[in-house]
Scaffold this motif. Structure first.
Motif, mmCIF file in Angstrom:
data_model
loop_
_atom_site.group_PDB
_atom_site.id
_atom_site.type_symbol
_atom_site.label_atom_id
_atom_site.label_comp_id
_atom_site.label_asym_id
_atom_site.label_seq_id
_atom_site.Cartn_x
_atom_site.Cartn_y
_atom_site.Cartn_z
ATOM 1 N N GLY A 92 -13.283 -1.392 8.228
ATOM 2 C CA GLY A 92 -12.839 -2.353 7.031
ATOM 3 C C GLY A 92 -11.826 -1.413 5.925
ATOM 4 O O GLY A 92 -11.028 -1.959 5.363
ATOM 5 N N ARG A 93 -12.416 -0.247 5.444
ATOM 6 C CA ARG A 93 -11.956 0.308 4.454
ATOM 7 C C ARG A 93 -10.427 0.896 5.054
ATOM 8 O O ARG A 93 -9.496 0.931 4.438
ATOM 9 N N GLY A 98 -4.818 0.085 4.700
ATOM 10 C CA GLY A 98 -3.536 -0.097 5.384
ATOM 11 C C GLY A 98 -2.576 -1.484 5.156
ATOM 12 O O GLY A 98 -1.745 -1.955 5.955
ATOM 13 N N GLY A 99 -3.382 -2.012 3.925
ATOM 14 C CA GLY A 99 -2.506 -3.059 3.547
ATOM 15 C C GLY A 99 -2.929 -4.488 4.288
ATOM 16 O O GLY A 99 -2.310 -5.590 4.011
ATOM 17 N N ALA A 103 -8.068 -8.838 6.655
ATOM 18 C CA ALA A 103 -8.815 -8.698 7.754
ATOM 19 C C ALA A 103 -10.195 -7.763 7.385
ATOM 20 O O ALA A 103 -10.955 -7.697 8.203
ATOM 21 N N ALA A 104 -10.096 -6.818 6.460
ATOM 22 C CA ALA A 104 -11.160 -6.080 6.172
ATOM 23 C C ALA A 104 -12.386 -6.728 5.639
ATOM 24 O O ALA A 104 -13.575 -6.298 5.695
ATOM 25 N N LEU A 105 -12.053 -8.119 5.192
ATOM 26 C CA LEU A 105 -13.108 -8.816 4.488
ATOM 27 C C LEU A 105 -14.243 -9.299 5.471
ATOM 28 O O LEU A 105 -15.453 -9.271 5.014
ATOM 29 N N LEU A 106 -13.907 -9.591 6.492
ATOM 30 C CA LEU A 106 -14.818 -9.970 7.786
ATOM 31 C C LEU A 106 -15.842 -8.784 8.061
ATOM 32 O O LEU A 106 -16.803 -8.813 8.400
ATOM 33 N N ALA A 141 -11.386 -5.271 -1.461
ATOM 34 C CA ALA A 141 -10.714 -5.714 -0.623
ATOM 35 C C ALA A 141 -10.162 -6.993 -1.215
ATOM 36 O O ALA A 141 -8.884 -7.483 -1.175
ATOM 37 N N LEU A 142 -11.021 -7.838 -1.804
ATOM 38 C CA LEU A 142 -10.723 -9.041 -2.552
ATOM 39 C C LEU A 142 -9.630 -8.855 -3.436
ATOM 40 O O LEU A 142 -8.592 -9.517 -3.597
#
Length: 181
Positions: A92-93, A98-99, A103-106, A141-142
């Motif tokens: 996720g990080r 990587g922008g 996708a990281a949130l899940l 991420a948010l």
């Protein structure tokens, strides 16, 4: 251990010493056998090194493979469930950096769920702290996704959990991050 030494050398800002530690870790990593916590940590550090160096593609590939291997291995060694949750946080990080914040949130949400389950099974194993870290990672991420109100709420939640657990350093870091939103 070398896995403990590398982050310390990074913090000291000693590139030549870091290169020697990384080289030694690589030599020892080649000798690791079956999937284990030691192999997991070796590969985790490699992903983190690539991320610090700005090699987002390499970090992404490494984090993806790390998560896949950890999932396939299942409970091959004690605390493997904890490592699988760490692999979710790390991927996720990498995605966020990587922008690909959405996708990281899940992944951060899944990591939190896993850490909370680990803490229930083994109270006091640091998984509760890592669950709060996942909330902060989710807030990051948010914020990166431009969802600022949700980021503020997530930072507030992490700060409250850290405060209740007496983790003053994490509270301070959370308030700093909240101040950047």
């Amino acid at each position: 251990t070398l896995t403990s030494l590398e982050p310390l050398v990074v913090a000291l800002g000693r590139p030549r010493a870091l290169a020697r530690v990384v080289e030694a870790r690589h030599r020892l990593g080649e000798r690791l056998g079956a999937w284990s916590n030691a192999r997991f940590e070796h590969e985790q550090l490699e992903v983190e090194r690539k991320l610090r160096a700005g090699d987002l593609q390499g970090a992404f590939q490494g984090a993806k493979v790390l998560l896949e291997r950890a999932e396939v291995a299942g409970d091959a060694y004690p605390d493997a469930d904890y490592d699988r949750a760490v692999a979710h946080v790390l991927l996720g990080r990498v995605l966020k950096e990587g922008g690909q914040a959405e996708a990281a949130l899940l992944l951060q949400q899944e990591a939190r769920r896993r850490f909370e389950a680990v803490e229930i099974r083994r109270p006091g194993c640091r998984a509760a702290r890592m669950a709060a870290v996942c909330i902060t990672e989710r807030a990051d991420a948010l914020a990166a996704a431009g969802r600022l109100d949700e980021a503020v709420a997530a930072y507030d939640e992490a700060i409250k959990l850290d405060d209740a657990a007496g983790r003053r350093r994490d509270v301070a870091a959370g308030k700093f991050q909240l101040g950047t939103v």
